[in-house]
Scaffold this active site. Structure first.
Site, PDB file in Angstrom:
ATOM      1  N   CYS A  25       0.912  -1.222  -0.098  1.00 37.52           N
ATOM      2  CA  CYS A  25      -0.043   0.030  -0.156  1.00 37.52           C
ATOM      3  C   CYS A  25       0.836   1.401  -0.023  1.00 37.52           C
ATOM      4  CB  CYS A  25      -0.889  -0.243   1.057  1.00 37.52           C
ATOM      5  SG  CYS A  25      -2.082  -1.454   1.239  1.00 37.52           S
ATOM      6  N   GLY A  29      -1.035   0.443  -5.193  1.00 35.82           N
ATOM      7  CA  GLY A  29      -2.283  -0.342  -4.670  1.00 35.82           C
ATOM      8  C   GLY A  29      -3.399   0.308  -5.760  1.00 35.82           C
ATOM      9  N   ASN A  78       0.639   1.171   6.050  1.00 37.35           N
ATOM     10  CA  ASN A  78       1.015   0.428   5.169  1.00 37.35           C
ATOM     11  C   ASN A  78       1.932  -0.864   5.862  1.00 37.35           C
ATOM     12  OD1 ASN A  78       2.472  -0.783   3.016  1.00 37.35           O
ATOM     13  ND2 ASN A  78       4.097   0.432   2.903  1.00 37.35           N
ATOM     14  N   GLY A  79       1.699  -2.075   5.750  1.00 40.36           N
ATOM     15  CA  GLY A  79       2.001  -3.119   6.392  1.00 40.36           C
ATOM     16  C   GLY A  79       1.073  -4.128   6.929  1.00 40.36           C
ATOM     17  N   TYR A 104      11.240  -4.804  -7.223  1.00 40.01           N
ATOM     18  CA  TYR A 104       9.992  -4.876  -7.713  1.00 40.01           C
ATOM     19  C   TYR A 104       8.857  -3.661  -7.430  1.00 40.01           C
ATOM     20  CZ  TYR A 104       5.194  -6.425  -9.334  1.00 40.01           C
ATOM     21  OH  TYR A 104       3.834  -6.483 -10.149  1.00 40.01           O
TER      22      TYR A 104
END
Length: 491
Positions: A17, A45, A119-120, A262
């Site tokens: 995210c 996202g 985020n996570g 990535y």
């Protein structure tokens, strides 16, 4: 969005995210800054997005399912006036893809209102959630972020400030979290003590800006200052930023190495390392480790291009743009049947036939996950006339799932756990296959002093996991304490 072999069937890795926040000095609209920041983070996202703002102590928000450009327009942004704002783009790794789980979350409690963007993934979220429910908590979502909200709100009832409540919460939660918390008077950024997920800080005039990636700072004209350190809390109030470092014990710095391979944009810098240079270095390592006689090096757009350039530079084999990506395929693109799947590859990616006809091609991509679609690009290149196709992957084989927010499936679904490299080579239809050696990951980062998590490749996890966390991710019926037949251990 980056496309790997598996992503055509929606079976590959998905982004994390992304979070963005700003405390404005009045020279920039928080809502529009958040919008621009989210556009720069859209690759992290594509399921939902949202913006919350604070105007003279009152928090308002708007969020919905869809891309940033689909959810927001000028009318909505103009209605979100204020002095602070936080924003979020989401891909679901925990919790269903439904409107209720879109962020930022806004919570009204006894001490006022809080808004949180996260985020996570927490590794002990289920246990904490069950304990909260036993004491009467009612949850509106199925995401880890609401657990964090509850803990902050409960701690705030006993603490003299929000930042102290956040510090107390950080002592209870485990796993990955880059947080932005907005109270009626403060904008607060926090990063877990391992630093699993990236978070950086910048300035626009006297406005403080936070983002998952430095590219999002660039998007709103902010100048990068530094990364938020693992375990650090930064509080911005009345135009002044202060750092707090609560005692969370000694933790190994463990940034997700796949950010460099990535997830992150090529133009971002994370913890002092250029993402673009890291990917090029991965390509150079592949060229030295798996040399081959060939006529050209090509990259699978977008994720394989940077590594392909590095491979070409190191090997002396010319880089060519031989695959064209259609950038206008929407998220709702549907393949009506298995029979149509090969066609979907040609709609999203298509080779330049004159470039590859009769040529020996080295093709670079970032990863192979399940491998159920691993043969499609190779077949496409052979149909276009390629004489040989040598596949090089700029990451090690995936041997273990991730518990910190990357959507890596269970061990039984990972092709590298079920097949040898020779078997994967045959399945892919390639003439040869080479993965980035796991021991070269430090070299990929040019030996920069960056601690990183490589659990998905080695099974060595820096943060604790529980049996509840592992449920559904392990190979069926395996004793968690036993060494797995694929290699590695659950630590």
């Amino acid at each position: 969005m980056n496309y790997s072999f598996d992503s055509f069937a929606k079976e590959g890795l998905h982004e994390e995210c992304g979070v963005f926040g700003i405390s404005s000095d009045g020279s920039i609209s928080p809502a529009y800054a958040c919008y621009n920041g989210l556009l720069a983070l859209q690759h992290r996202g594509q399921e939902s997005c949202g913006i919350s703002v604070c105007d003279d102590g009152v928090i308002d928000y708007y969020k919905n399912m869809g891309l940033v450009t689909e959810v927001f327009n000028n009318s909505i942004l103009d209605s979100l006036s204020g002095q602070m704002g936080i924003a979020h783009v989401r891909y679901s790794t925990a919790g269903a893809s439904v409107p209720e789980n879109a962020q930022p979350l806004v919570m009204r409690y006894k001490k006022g209102t809080l808004s949180v963007a996260h985020n996570g993934n927490l590794t002990n979220a289920v246990e904490i959630r069950r304990d909260l429910e036993k004491h009467g908590a009612i949850f509106q979502t199925t995401i880890d972020s609401e657990v964090i909200c509850y803990l902050i709100a409960r701690a705030r009832l006993k603490c003299h400030s929000v930042e102290v409540a956040i510090a107390e919460t950080m002592k209870k939660i485990e796993g990955a979290y880059s947080l932005l918390v907005m109270s009626p008077q403060k904008l607060i950024a926090a990063r877990d003590p391992h630093g699993f997920r990236p978070l950086c800080m910048g300035k626009y005039n006297n406005s403080y800006v936070f983002a998952s990636e430095s590219a999002a700072l660039d998007a709103c004209g902010a100048k990068f200052i530094r990364d938020v350190e693992p375990g650090e809390i930064i509080v911005v109030k009345d135009g002044v930023a202060n750092s707090i470092k609560p005692d969370l014990g000694e933790k190994k710095k463990s940034l997700c190495v796949f950010e460099y391979i990535y997830f992150a944009r090529s133009d971002s810098f994370i913890d002092g390392v250029s993402v673009y240079e890291a990917r090029k270095q991965a390509g150079r390592i592949l060229a030295r480790t798996f040399p081959v006689e060939a006529d050209m090096v090509i990259g699978v757009p977008e994720s394989g291009i940077d590594a392909a350039i590095g491979y070409a530079e190191e090997s002396g084999i010319p880089y060519e743009k031989a695959i064209v990506k259609n950038s206008y395929i929407g998220r709702t693109f549907i393949k009506p049947s298995q029979k149509e799947r090969m066609k979907s590859v040609r709609i999203k990616l298509n080779p330049i036939a004159d470039m590859v006809k009769g040529k020996r091609v080295v093709m670079i991509d970032d990863s192979i996950v399940r491998g159920t679609t691993v043969d499609r690009i190779v077949t496409m290149l052979r149909d276009a006339g390629a004489k040989e196709v040598h596949m090089r992957i700029s990451s090690p084989p995936f041997m273990w799932p991730c518990y910190y927010g990357t959507d890596i499936p269970s061990r039984g679904e990972l092709i590298a756990c079920n097949h040898t490299i020779e078997e994967i080579t045959r399945l892919s239809g390639a003439d040869s296959l080479g993965y980035l050696p796991v021991e070269t990951l430090h070299e990929m980062l040019n030996f920069a002093p960056v601690g990183f998590c490589h659990g998905c490749f080695t099974g060595e996890y820096p943060a604790s996991t529980t049996k509840v966390t592992l449920k559904g991710k392990e190979r069926g019926g395996m004793n968690f304490a036993e060494k797995d037949p694929c290699g590695g251990t659950n630590n």
